[in-house]
Structure formats: structure tokens, C-alpha cells
Design an enzyme around this catalytic site. Structure first.
Site, PDB file in Angstrom:
ATOM      1  N   CYS A   2       0.915  -1.138   0.097  1.00  0.00           N
ATOM      2  CA  CYS A   2       0.138   0.067  -0.043  1.00  0.00           C
ATOM      3  C   CYS A   2       0.992   1.319   0.045  1.00  0.00           C
ATOM      4  CB  CYS A   2      -0.855   0.073   1.137  1.00  0.00           C
ATOM      5  SG  CYS A   2      -2.050  -1.336   1.283  1.00  0.00           S
ATOM      6  N   ARG A  27       4.174  -0.380  -4.698  1.00  0.00           N
ATOM      7  CA  ARG A  27       3.987  -0.986  -3.299  1.00  0.00           C
ATOM      8  C   ARG A  27       2.365  -1.714  -3.227  1.00  0.00           C
ATOM      9  NH1 ARG A  27       7.021   1.708   0.647  1.00  0.00           N
ATOM     10  NH2 ARG A  27       5.523   0.833   2.087  1.00  0.00           N
ATOM     11  N   TRP A  73      -2.772  -2.488  -1.491  1.00  0.00           N
ATOM     12  CA  TRP A  73      -2.614  -4.090  -1.814  1.00  0.00           C
ATOM     13  C   TRP A  73      -3.667  -4.692  -0.626  1.00  0.00           C
ATOM     14  CZ3 TRP A  73      -0.750  -7.907   1.696  1.00  0.00           C
ATOM     15  CH2 TRP A  73      -0.544  -9.443   1.019  1.00  0.00           C
ATOM     16  N   ASN A  99      -2.305   2.377   5.556  1.00  0.00           N
ATOM     17  CA  ASN A  99      -1.438   1.387   5.492  1.00  0.00           C
ATOM     18  C   ASN A  99      -1.364   0.659   6.932  1.00  0.00           C
ATOM     19  OD1 ASN A  99      -0.819   2.155   3.225  1.00  0.00           O
ATOM     20  ND2 ASN A  99       1.252   2.669   3.270  1.00  0.00           N
ATOM     21  N   GLY A 100      -1.244  -0.834   6.940  1.00  0.00           N
ATOM     22  CA  GLY A 100      -1.021  -1.503   7.891  1.00  0.00           C
ATOM     23  C   GLY A 100      -2.380  -2.355   8.359  1.00  0.00           C
ATOM     24  N   GLU A 486      16.951 -18.568  -5.227  1.00  0.00           N
ATOM     25  CA  GLU A 486      16.772 -17.158  -5.745  1.00  0.00           C
ATOM     26  C   GLU A 486      16.248 -17.294  -7.127  1.00  0.00           C
ATOM     27  OE1 GLU A 486      16.025 -14.559  -4.635  1.00  0.00           O
ATOM     28  OE2 GLU A 486      16.429 -13.054  -6.322  1.00  0.00           O
ATOM     29  N   LYS A 490      12.559 -16.042  -8.492  1.00  0.00           N
ATOM     30  CA  LYS A 490      12.409 -15.042  -9.543  1.00  0.00           C
ATOM     31  C   LYS A 490      11.306 -15.654 -10.325  1.00  0.00           C
ATOM     32  CE  LYS A 490      13.494 -12.298  -7.914  1.00  0.00           C
ATOM     33  NZ  LYS A 490      14.004 -12.093  -6.824  1.00  0.00           N
ATOM     34  N   GLU A 493       7.660 -15.794  -9.020  1.00  0.00           N
ATOM     35  CA  GLU A 493       6.944 -14.465  -8.809  1.00  0.00           C
ATOM     36  C   GLU A 493       6.523 -13.574  -9.967  1.00  0.00           C
ATOM     37  OE1 GLU A 493       9.145 -11.676  -5.753  1.00  0.00           O
ATOM     38  OE2 GLU A 493      10.383 -12.785  -7.113  1.00  0.00           O
ATOM     39  N   HIS A 509      16.759 -37.124  -2.906  1.00  0.00           N
ATOM     40  CA  HIS A 509      16.180 -37.466  -1.777  1.00  0.00           C
ATOM     41  C   HIS A 509      14.333 -37.209  -2.003  1.00  0.00           C
ATOM     42  CE1 HIS A 509      19.655 -38.640   0.371  1.00  0.00           C
ATOM     43  NE2 HIS A 509      20.121 -37.424  -0.233  1.00  0.00           N
ATOM     44  N   LYS A 608       5.828  -4.504  -3.216  1.00  0.00           N
ATOM     45  CA  LYS A 608       7.096  -4.335  -2.839  1.00  0.00           C
ATOM     46  C   LYS A 608       6.872  -3.975  -1.406  1.00  0.00           C
ATOM     47  CE  LYS A 608      11.287  -3.685  -4.664  1.00  0.00           C
ATOM     48  NZ  LYS A 608      12.027  -4.817  -5.034  1.00  0.00           N
TER      49      LYS A 608
HETATM   50  C1  F6R Z   1      11.456 -11.048  -4.071  1.00  0.00           C
HETATM   51  C2  F6R Z   1      11.097 -10.219  -3.140  1.00  0.00           C
HETATM   52  C3  F6R Z   1      10.663 -10.510  -1.769  1.00  0.00           C
HETATM   53  C4  F6R Z   1      11.343  -9.570  -0.911  1.00  0.00           C
HETATM   54  C5  F6R Z   1      10.999  -9.783   0.579  1.00  0.00           C
HETATM   55  C6  F6R Z   1      11.982  -8.833   1.561  1.00  0.00           C
HETATM   56  O1  F6R Z   1      11.700 -10.828  -5.212  1.00  0.00           O
HETATM   57  O2  F6R Z   1      11.384  -8.957  -3.627  1.00  0.00           O
HETATM   58  O3  F6R Z   1      11.007 -11.753  -1.422  1.00  0.00           O
HETATM   59  O4  F6R Z   1      12.612  -9.904  -0.898  1.00  0.00           O
HETATM   60  O5  F6R Z   1       9.729  -9.396   0.788  1.00  0.00           O
HETATM   61  O6  F6R Z   1      11.870  -7.448   1.416  1.00  0.00           O
HETATM   62  P1  F6R Z   1      12.815  -6.752   2.082  1.00  0.00           P
HETATM   63  O7  F6R Z   1      14.327  -7.129   1.491  1.00  0.00           O
HETATM   64  O8  F6R Z   1      12.371  -5.331   1.554  1.00  0.00           O
HETATM   65  O9  F6R Z   1      12.707  -6.744   3.542  1.00  0.00           O
END
Ligand code: F6R
Length: 613
Positions: A2, A27, A73, A99-100, A486, A490, A493, A509, A608
Site C-alpha cells: 500500500c 507498493r 494491496w 497502511n497496516g 533465488e 524469481k 514471482e 531424496h 514491494k
Molecule cells: C523477491 C522479493 C521479496 C523480498 C522480501 C523481503 O523478489 O522482492 O521476496 O525480498 O519481501 O523484502 P525486504 O528485502 O524489503 O525486506
């Protein structure tokens, strides 16, 4: 998670709010809305992206010079027109964006309904608007500001709130507990936002609100207080971000721009910190606590998502380079255990945004138990960076694409520098080793640049062949096991393809049962000390007709011969290899997602900066 924006001044508020929401859209992007004070409250909101809000505003322009806006969000209530913010009180005189999470909203709502209030939405935020109005209208002699304070005392949970009331048409009220808010100071105008991105083009002077604080903001003045009404003098910070850094600069997506920025972001992260001429590592942010870190019994790393993956790389690095025991924890698990951490331990939290709720809670818990707390953050001024005892900024520049790329590599660089600094101070790394490592580290930006120049085309071609694969497996060993995780994250996501990362030997396993001629297996075979073992794992995949895509060092004919596709990258020291191996994986997921027509920068259900638990 948000975004909040607010404006008070002499300009057309709706345009400033709309632009601000566009910049904040990374966000959250379920729905968006704005409200302006102009006589009464005039608002426009609805499900969908900010672009849609823009179209609605074109048809129904809102005039005014003061207002607040929100991009959502969803946490409470599905994303629809009614649940989008702003939320108005019953009389339509108060509007709130939030937000929250208001954790006790069910009981507050029940009480308000019993007292005769009717609700429009399923959100927790509407409860705040209604509660506020009830207190204001029923408590004799209470000003609106006092009513806010009284309402906040009843709210359990987290909030970043911006509130307007037609009775006070010249001001915006904001309050913070757990969700970031900052105030931008202009010339006869003020801005409010949940992060700096909507503000940078207007002013670089900002004030960060801390938890338990509120502010009353007019066009030419602001007052910051605690929510117990104690006046505060806050430091005015200068923003260092430029407008270019938050724009796409000709790239079709922020994610691609950020992938291609990595030669620079990695170099920026090392600038003034790595000296290959004398082998020194200089990390000003932890210099004062370096001895304490060196003497720590162990380091616990807590983080989420991609940052957790960089933490896993950190575990290998600290153990190898500094001989320090390390445990890596999901911040969300750590905070709810009864973690055995205290004086003599160091907790290192890693967070791009510096606002992730679980990571912040882990940090506070470890601090409460007496551990030394350190942070690796990208966002300067973020809550985590302000609450840790010491820390190192990654200096990767703003990361707007929801899928983290350049923040990951910068976090890993910081971990490398920290491990080297601790190893040196501890006496486990000799001067000639420091010279060798710093020289190699300094070459990484040009190697990343070389990779980006040479593999973009081959990766694009491979992506075309696997666009519609329903599953993917990623295998790596040692430093590249976290890179396998990772790479899989990616892909999931942004392309919504199911993908899993595994330590290569662990495949036997269980996951090996998945391998057949339909299964693409991405093998990261670029570390020398595990090369033979990796080749055995590739043979195992090949024997079951898995489709092998390998990431390998320039000349590795054994791996090349076994692979259906291979991507060659320059070699480096094994411990630095994640910085190179992750690049093709980022690009692979990007091109597959683009081929599938996915919204790369704003993948579904994600946002984000996860500021709720
Ligand atoms: C993956 C991604 C999320 C963040 C996670 C932690 O591409 O962006 O998995 O890595 O939400 O976010 P931060 O690093 O901001 O604490």
C-alpha cells in the site's frame, strides 16, 4: 505494501496525488483512490491500477489544493471499488487512507454497529474513520486532533494514517505506528508519502515520522508530536535519490533496467569500501562495533524472501572467510519462536526496503534480548536502518520492480565485504589473501557487464523454448545453492510457473521423481570446488531425460557436453560466484514472464515492501 501520498499547497492536488500514486504503485496495485477537500470532500476511487484512476479523473476532474491518496494491496476485504481507499466516515466529512492492519477491527466494528453506525466496506480502515467521527462528535470539547489521539489509543495493530476533515480544510493529519510515513517540506507546500518516491521531484527535505508520532501539516507549517501530545523537534534529512533513479530510462520494465544497472550498483556498493591496492575493506557503518562482531559467539541472520537468500550466501561467506558460526532464519519464524539469542550474539537483519514487518519484529526481539543488532538495508532512512545498532547500506539505488534483482547482488556484496572485514580483524585472513580477494571483488562489476553484454541474446532464445513449461527445477551447490533458490523464486514471482530450488545432491531424496523429458532443470555449475559432484548430479538428471540448462564457467567442456543448453559466464573465486551466476537466472525469468504476457513489474498478489505480518 500500500502506498500513501498527500499534498497541501497551491497547486492542483489531484495531479500531484495521481503522479505520486503512479510512483508508489510498486507498493500495491489492487485499487487506488484520492480525496480532496474543496467545500466538502470530493473523492474518486476504484478497483484497478492508477492508470484507471487517471482515466476516471479525466472524465470527472476533482479541483482542490489539498488531498490524500492511496494505492492498495488488499489485506481486509477483496480488492473492489468499495474496499478501495480513501474511506469516509458516515457523515462524509472525514476521509482516511491507511497502511497496516487494525488487528482489533472486528470488535471495534461490532461496537460501532451496536451504537448505530453503518459500514460500507469490509476494510479495517473504515473502522478508523468511523471511530474517529464517533469520538469527535460525541465527546464534548474535544478537538479533532484530540479525537485522533483518543481513537489511536483504542486501535491495536499497525498504521500509517493520513486523515482529512472538512472542519479543518487547511490541514492533513498523519500518524504512524509500524507503517512508514514521511513528510516532504517544500516552499509553501508540503507532501506526505509512505516512501520518498513521490516526493523527490518536488523537494529533497524530508522528516521521517517514528512509531508513536503524529503530525499536523498545513501548506506552510508542520507540527510533529507524540500521540500523547508531547511536541517534538525532528531532524530534517536531505534525500539523496535523483528523479532518474525512479524512472524507467527507456527500458520496457523497471526489472530489466535494474538487472542492467548491476555493474553500476555493485560498483557503487563497493565504492570507497574495497581497496584492491592495499587489500583493505573499510565499512564505516560498522567500524565502531567491528570488535564486538568479531568476538560474537555467532551471527544470526534474519530476513525474508530474496533477502533471506542473500543471508544464506552470507552463511557460507562468514563461515569460509571469517570462521564465524552463522545461522540463517526466516524473520517470520524467528520472531515467534523463543529464540536463544542474547548478549554475546549478533543479529544481522537484511532488508532492501528496511520496512519488512517480520524482519523489523525480529530485530526488535533480538535487541530486547541484548544481542548486538546490525542491518543491511537499501533504503536510507528506513525504519530498520534507524533501529539497528550499526549497519551497512547497499547503495543500489531505488529498486522499483517488485522482483528484487540489484538489491540481491548488492546485499551479497555487503556480506562479502563484512565477512572479509571480520576475517581480517580476527586474524584468520592474511594480508596476501586480502589483496587477492579485494582484487577479485573489484573485477566483479566488469564481469557482470560482460555477462549482460554476451548472454542477453542466448538467454532470450532459451526463454522462448521454455515459455510454457509448467514446472522448473533449479539445482546448485555450496554458494550457489541459495542462487538456485533465488532463481526459482524469481521465476515463480513474475511468470507464475511453479519452480523449486534445491541443493543439487538433495535432489536424490525426492525431487528426482519429478524429472522426465518435460522438466527443465537449471543447473548452476560454476563453482570449482563442487564441479565433480555437480557433474554427477547433471548425469543423474540426464539419465532421466531432464532438459538441462546449465550456467557454467567459460570453459567447462564436461558440463557443456552434458547440457542441452549452456550459458557461459566468466569465472571468479568460488565465494564470489553468486554475483555472476544469478544474472542469467534473473534474465531467464524476466524473458519467460514477458513471453507469457505477465506484468513483470507488478506481478499478481505481490507488492514491494511487506509491511504487514
Ligand atoms: C523477491 C522479493 C521479496 C523480498 C522480501 C523481503 O523478489 O522482492 O521476496 O525480498 O519481501 O523484502 P525486504 O528485502 O524489503 O525486506
Amino acid at each position: 505494501m500500500c502506498g500513501i501520498v498527500g499534498y497541501v499547497g497551491d497547486r492542483d492536488a489531484s495531479q500531484i496525488l495521481l503522479k505520486g500514486l503512479k510512483r508508489l504503485e510498486y507498493r500495491g496495485y489492487d485499487s487506488a483512490g484520492i480525496v480532496l477537500i474543496n467545500g466538502g470532500l470530493k473523492y474518486c476511487k476504484g478497483k484497478g491500477k492508477v492508470e484507471k484512476l487517471g482515466k476516471m479523473l479525466k472524465q470527472n476532474a476533482l479541483a482542490g489544493t489539498i488531498g490524500i491518496g492511496h494505492t492498495r494491496w488488499a489485506t481486509h476485504g477483496e480488492p473492489n471499488d468499495v474496499n478501495s481507499h480513501p474511506h469516509l466516515s458516515e457523515s462524509g466529512k472525514i476521509a482516511v487512507v491507511h497502511n497496516g492492519i487494525i488487528e482489533n477491527y472486528t470488535s471495534l466494528k461490532k461496537q460501532l454497529i451496536e451504537r448505530g453506525r453503518t459500514f460500507q466496506s469490509q476494510t479495517d480502515t473504515e473502522v478508523a474513520a468511523q471511530l474517529l467521527e464517533e469520538i469527535y462528535t460525541t465527546s464534548k470539547g474535544v478537538t479533532f486532533e484530540e479525537a485522533i489521539r483518543l481513537a489511536l489509543k483504542q486501535i491495536v495493530g499497525t498504521y500509517g494514517l493520513a486523515i482529512v476533515h472538512t472542519d479543518r480544510p487547511d490541514r492533513i493529519f498523519i500518524a504512524r505506528k509500524g507503517s512508514p510515513l514521511l513528510l516532504g517540506i517544500g516552499d509553501d507546500e508540503m507532501f506526505i508519502a509512505s516512501d520518498a518516491s513521490p516526493i523527490v521531484e518536488y523537494t529533497n527535505k524530508v522528516i521521517y515520522l517514528d512509531d508513536g508520532e503524529m503530525a499536523i501539516v498545513t501548506k506552510d507549517n508542520y507540527e510533529v508530536k507524540t500521540i500523547d501530545d508531547v511536541a517534538l523537534t525532528k531532524e530534517v534529512h536531505e534525500l539523496a535519490i535523483s528523479l532518474d533513479a525512479i524512472e524507467k530510462a527507456g527500458y520496457p520494465h523497471f526489472m530489466l533496467k535494474e538487472i542492467f544497472e548491476q555493474p553500476r550498483s555493485i560498483a557503487d556498493c563497493m565504492r570507497g569500501r574495497v581497496n584492491p591496492d592495499n587489500g583493505a575493506i573499510q565499512l564505516g557503518g560498522i567500524e565502531d562495533v567491528l570488535d564486538e562482531l568479531v568476538n560474537a559467539r555467532r551471527i544470526v541472520i534474519a530476513a525474508c524472501g530474496t533477502s533471506w537468500h542473500s543471508g544464506l550466501v552470507g552463511e557460507y561467506l562468514f563461515e569460509y572467510l571469517a570462521k564465524t558460526p552463522v545461522e540463517v532464519e526466516y524473520a517470520s519464524e524467528f520472531r515467534y519462536r523463543d529464540p536463544l539469542i542474547g548478549k554475546g550474539d549478533a543479529l544481522l537483519v537484511i532488508s532492501q526496503s528496511g520496512e519488512t514487518a517480520d524482519t523489523l519484529a525480529a530485530l526488535r526481539e533480538a535487541k530486547r534480548r541484548g544481542a548486538l543488532t546490525l542491518g543491511i538495508c537499501n533504503v536510507v532512512g528506513s525504519t530498520i536502518s534507524r533501529e539497528t545498532d550499526a549497519g551497512v547500506f547497499t547503495h543500489a539505488g531505488p529498486e522499483i520492480g517488485v522482483a528484487s534483482t540489484k538489491a540481491f547482488t548488492a546485499q551479497v556484496v555487503v556480506l562479502m565485504m563484512m565477512a572479509l572485514a571480520v576475517g581480517k580483524r580476527k586474524g584468520v585472513l592474511r594480508q596476501e589473501q586480502m589483496l587477492m580477494y579485494t582484487k577479485e571483488l573489484a573485477k566483479i562489476p566488469s564481469k557482470v557487464e560482460y555477462i549482460l553484454e554476451h548472454i542477453d541474446e542466448p538467454v532470450r532464445k532459451i526463454s522462448g523454448l521454455f515459455t510454457y513449461a509448467p514446472n522448473f527445477l533449479y539445482l546448485g551447490r555450496s554458494y550457489n545453492f541459495p542462487v538456485a533458490l533465488e532463481g526459482a523464486l524469481k521465476l515463480k514471482e513474475i511468470s507464475y510457473i511453479h519452480a523449486e530450488g534445491y541443493p543439487a545432491a538433495e535432489m536424490k531424496h525426492g525431487p528426482i521423481a519429478l524429472i522426465d523429458e518435460m522438466m527443465p532443470v537449471v543447473v548452476i555449475a560454476a563453482t570449482d570446488h563442487t564441479n565433480d559432484k555437480m557433474i554427477s548430479n547433471i548425469e543423474e538428471v540426464k539419465a532421466r531425460k531432464g532438459r538441462i540448462i546449465s550456467i557454467m564457467n567459460d570453459e567447462n567442456s564436461d558440463v557443456e557436453d552434458l547440457s542441452e543448453f549452456h550459458i557461459s559466464i566468466p569465472s571468479t573465486k568460488d565465494c564470489f560466484s553468486p554475483l555472476l551466476t544469478v544474472i542469467p537466472l534473473q534474465l531467464l525469468s524476466y524473458y519467460i514472464a514477458v513471453n507469457r504476457g505477465c506484468n513483470v513489474d507488478q506481478p499478481r498478489n505481490l507488492a514491494k515492501s511487506v509491511t504487514v505480518e
